[in-house]
Design a protein around this motif. Structure first.
Motif, PDB file in Angstrom:
ATOM      1  N   UNK A 353       0.815  -1.212   0.000  1.00 29.45           N
ATOM      2  CA  UNK A 353       0.000   0.000   0.000  1.00 29.45           C
ATOM      3  C   UNK A 353       0.846   1.257   0.000  1.00 29.45           C
ATOM      4  N   UNK A 354       1.921   1.275   0.801  1.00 32.01           N
ATOM      5  CA  UNK A 354       2.827   2.430   0.834  1.00 32.01           C
ATOM      6  C   UNK A 354       3.482   2.614  -0.531  1.00 32.01           C
ATOM      7  N   UNK A 355       3.930   1.516  -1.131  1.00 31.84           N
ATOM      8  CA  UNK A 355       4.578   1.612  -2.445  1.00 31.84           C
ATOM      9  C   UNK A 355       3.633   2.185  -3.496  1.00 31.84           C
ATOM     10  N   UNK A 356       2.376   1.743  -3.479  1.00 32.57           N
ATOM     11  CA  UNK A 356       1.419   2.278  -4.446  1.00 32.57           C
ATOM     12  C   UNK A 356       1.137   3.754  -4.197  1.00 32.57           C
ATOM     13  N   UNK A 357       1.093   4.152  -2.926  1.00 37.66           N
ATOM     14  CA  UNK A 357       0.889   5.569  -2.620  1.00 37.66           C
ATOM     15  C   UNK A 357       2.048   6.410  -3.124  1.00 37.66           C
ATOM     16  N   UNK A 358       3.267   5.863  -3.091  1.00 36.04           N
ATOM     17  CA  UNK A 358       4.438   6.587  -3.571  1.00 36.04           C
ATOM     18  C   UNK A 358       4.505   6.624  -5.093  1.00 36.04           C
ATOM     19  N   UNK A 359       4.193   5.496  -5.736  1.00 37.81           N
ATOM     20  CA  UNK A 359       4.476   5.362  -7.162  1.00 37.81           C
ATOM     21  C   UNK A 359       3.256   5.515  -8.067  1.00 37.81           C
ATOM     22  N   UNK A 360       2.064   5.280  -7.540  1.00 39.91           N
ATOM     23  CA  UNK A 360       0.882   5.347  -8.395  1.00 39.91           C
ATOM     24  C   UNK A 360       0.033   6.596  -8.142  1.00 39.91           C
ATOM     25  N   UNK A 361       0.438   7.401  -7.177  1.00 43.70           N
ATOM     26  CA  UNK A 361      -0.227   8.677  -6.910  1.00 43.70           C
ATOM     27  C   UNK A 361       0.621   9.793  -7.509  1.00 43.70           C
ATOM     28  N   UNK A 362      -0.006  10.730  -8.204  1.00 48.82           N
ATOM     29  CA  UNK A 362       0.692  11.891  -8.766  1.00 48.82           C
ATOM     30  C   UNK A 362       0.781  12.969  -7.683  1.00 48.82           C
ATOM     31  N   UNK A 363       1.994  13.173  -7.145  1.00 52.01           N
ATOM     32  CA  UNK A 363       2.217  14.142  -6.069  1.00 52.01           C
ATOM     33  C   UNK A 363       2.621  15.512  -6.588  1.00 52.01           C
ATOM     34  N   UNK A 364       2.740  15.681  -7.880  1.00 56.52           N
ATOM     35  CA  UNK A 364       3.219  16.955  -8.421  1.00 56.52           C
ATOM     36  C   UNK A 364       2.252  18.077  -8.053  1.00 56.52           C
ATOM     37  N   UNK A 365       2.813  19.217  -7.732  1.00 52.30           N
ATOM     38  CA  UNK A 365       2.009  20.381  -7.376  1.00 52.30           C
ATOM     39  C   UNK A 365       1.661  20.470  -5.902  1.00 52.30           C
ATOM     40  N   UNK A 366       2.049  19.453  -5.108  1.00 49.35           N
ATOM     41  CA  UNK A 366       1.756  19.482  -3.674  1.00 49.35           C
ATOM     42  C   UNK A 366       3.051  19.753  -2.909  1.00 49.35           C
ATOM     43  N   UNK A 367       2.989  20.740  -2.015  1.00 46.66           N
ATOM     44  CA  UNK A 367       4.174  21.158  -1.271  1.00 46.66           C
ATOM     45  C   UNK A 367       4.287  20.461   0.074  1.00 46.66           C
ATOM     46  N   UNK A 368       3.161  20.257   0.756  1.00 49.03           N
ATOM     47  CA  UNK A 368       3.119  19.430   1.966  1.00 49.03           C
ATOM     48  C   UNK A 368       2.580  18.072   1.549  1.00 49.03           C
TER      49      UNK A 368
END
Length: 541
Positions: A353-368
């Protein structure tokens, strides 16, 4: 490579970052050779650091080799030293087995230690001060009135008005610079341990730093008047205060992804997590902050070959893009339910679950950036044959901190809400070790928060406390205030630790956003501990 120190002689403006040129290799090598060894240290090669505008020559005193001047603080190996017409020259190369040309010895700094420094996070301390010479710094540390003297120096640095022989020549930026994200080189030229009256030991360090400021003509040691760097268009100046000040907060955005265990017995916790998110969305309804906070959710279970009825190991139920709209998020997560069959053993594949949150979620544009793991079980570790990732808690944490920054964000912090239910008591000790390692973060220590007994009500209180703390951080950052870190015996550890992380993220954001010019090349003395509070580390090797 980034320039990073704020030059305070003669102007004490609080400047941020300017992207300098990448360190490039000199022209192709002329012959295969081996660099000189350090005397009495066979196998350790002599190296130098280049000063600004150093140029590679084909022969000592001869014509310049093709190509531009070498970037300041380029690291080069030494192959020969020679005097020509009363001037010293050094033959150098970018690799230890290939000489490439000559530079004037005056344009190089011998680098005997081959060690570099990095700033520690500035969330709970004043910026480090860099001193003109060793003796002035030593006398200050030995002074009976150390505290008022340091206070006076910081006050004068803030004003920018001081005599030509002012002992402080540079200061650390007010906002934290992450060397993994914005590389800088702070090489150690010399060091000396000093024992303080407080009983602590500090290290006096002579360092070099690349800096460049508009109008500056000379290197360190001159008192040439320097005009302040013009403020970049559209960017307000960073305030030169002793404590960091928030600026350009308008675009600050926060993303929170819940990674939740959806195996049997987790139904009430899934429902309570949905309720906490819905409560925050209700608070933000109609507010401009609603556009700056987004939630996502990843559901995980366990190995489906060992227990086919589980249906999945991990799946993204709602992305951060989905979470930009409350209705879309709620619709996406409405179908997240607990499993109807048990997995093999009590541990689950939380790391998937942690790996998918890191790799399958687009975090671009988020500062926190936060991941919140919610589980009552231990995790399938790297050597567990039923685990999907083959990764350890440490490796996942490093992946979170090394996340690609091209989208304009920072590190991802992982928090863990561990439900200490009676059913899982045999796994508590091992799971606690795993999750403390997974959630380690700088000054905060770790973001591991156990829920004793696993009571749904106690869990709900923790989830609400976390959500409210993140909301307050977003409100502070968006209004131009630095995130406050609450102190005192009655402060909830969850609130305090998330505030420490939030402030670090905010400072990193400000460091990215408040672009400006930096000084040129300095050689200066600094301590690796705060001048007033030696329990606070300012620099680490």
């Amino acid at each position: 490579m980034r320039s990073f120190l704020t030059r305070v002689l003669p102007v004490a403006a609080a400047l941020a970052l300017l992207c300098g040129p990448a360190v490039t290799a000199p022209p192709a090598a002329t012959a295969d050779r081996t660099a000189l060894s350090i005397p009495d240290k066979p196998g350790l090669y002599q190296r130098v650091l280049t000063r600004p505008d150093a140029r590679l020559l084909t022969l000592p005193g001869g014509a310049a080799a093709p190509g531009p001047a070498l970037p300041a603080l380029s690291v080069l190996y030494v192959f020969d030293r020679r005097a020509v017409q009363g001037k010293d020259w050094i033959e150098v190369g970018a690799a230890a087995d290939a000489a490439q040309g000559w530079i004037a010895a005056a344009q190089a700094i011998d680098w005997r230690q081959t060690l570099t420094l990095a700033f520690t996070r500035t969330s709970n301390r004043d910026p480090a001060l860099f001193f003109r010479d060793h003796d002035r710094l030593t006398h200050l540390l030995e002074a009976e009135d150390l505290v008022p003297q340091v206070d006076r120096l910081r006050a004068e640095v803030k004003t920018g008005r001081f005599p030509a022989d002012f002992p402080v020549i540079a200061k650390e930026p007010d906002t934290y610079i992450d060397p993994n994200e914005q590389f800088y080189l702070l090489p150690i030229l010399a060091f000396e341990p000093v024992y303080l009256q407080s009983g602590h030991e500090t290290m006096l360090l002579k360092v070099a730093a690349v800096t460049l400021q508009a109008g500056e003509q000379d290197l360190l040691g001159t008192d040439t008047a320097v005009k302040p760097t013009p403020k970049p268009a559209g960017k307000p100046e960073t305030k030169p205060t002793g404590k960091p000040s928030a600026s350009r907060p308008a675009g600050y955005r926060a993303g929170v992804v819940f990674v939740i265990d959806t195996t049997t017995s987790m139904g009430p916790y899934i429902d309570r997590t949905r309720a906490a998110v819905r409560r925050i969305y209700d608070k933000l309804r109609g507010s401009t902050l609603g556009e700056r906070l987004s939630f996502g959710l990843v559901a995980f279970r366990d190995n489906v070959e060992a227990a086919p009825g589980l249906e999945y190991v991990s799946q993204v139920a709602a992305s951060l893009e989905d979470g930009r709209d409350p209705a879309t998020f709620q619709a996406k997560v409405a179908g997240v339910k607990e499993a109807i069959v048990s997995s093999k053993g009590f541990n689950e594949d939380a790391y998937a679950g942690i790996q998918d949150a890191l790799e399958r979620i687009d975090w671009s544009g988020f500062d926190a950036r936060y991941i919140v793991l919610i589980t009552d079980a231990g995790a399938r570790d790297a050597n567990d044959p039923l685990g999907r990732t083959g990764l350890s808690a440490e490796r996942l944490r490093l992946l979170a901190q090394e996340k690609d920054q091209s989208g304009g964000g920072g590190k991802i912090a992982i928090a863990v809400l561990h439900l200490l239910t009676r059913e899982g008591r045999q796994t508590h000790e091992g799971a606690t070790r795993q999750y403390r390692e997974l959630s380690r973060w700088g000054d905060a220590g770790d973001l591991y928060f156990p829920v004793e007994g696993g009571a749904v009500e106690a869990f709900g209180t923790q989830v609400d406390t976390l959500a409210d703390a993140l909301l307050r951080q977003l409100e502070s950052a968006s209004s131009g205030r630095l995130i406050e870190v609450p102190e005192g015996p009655k402060v909830d550890p969850l609130e305090r630790k998330t505030a420490l992380v939030g402030r670090a993220m905010q400072l990193a954001y400000l460091g990215r956003e408040t672009g400006s010019r930096a000084p040129r090349l300095i050689e200066a003395w600094v301590t690796d501990r705060d001048l007033i509070d030696p329990t606070q580390k300012t620099l680490e090797v």
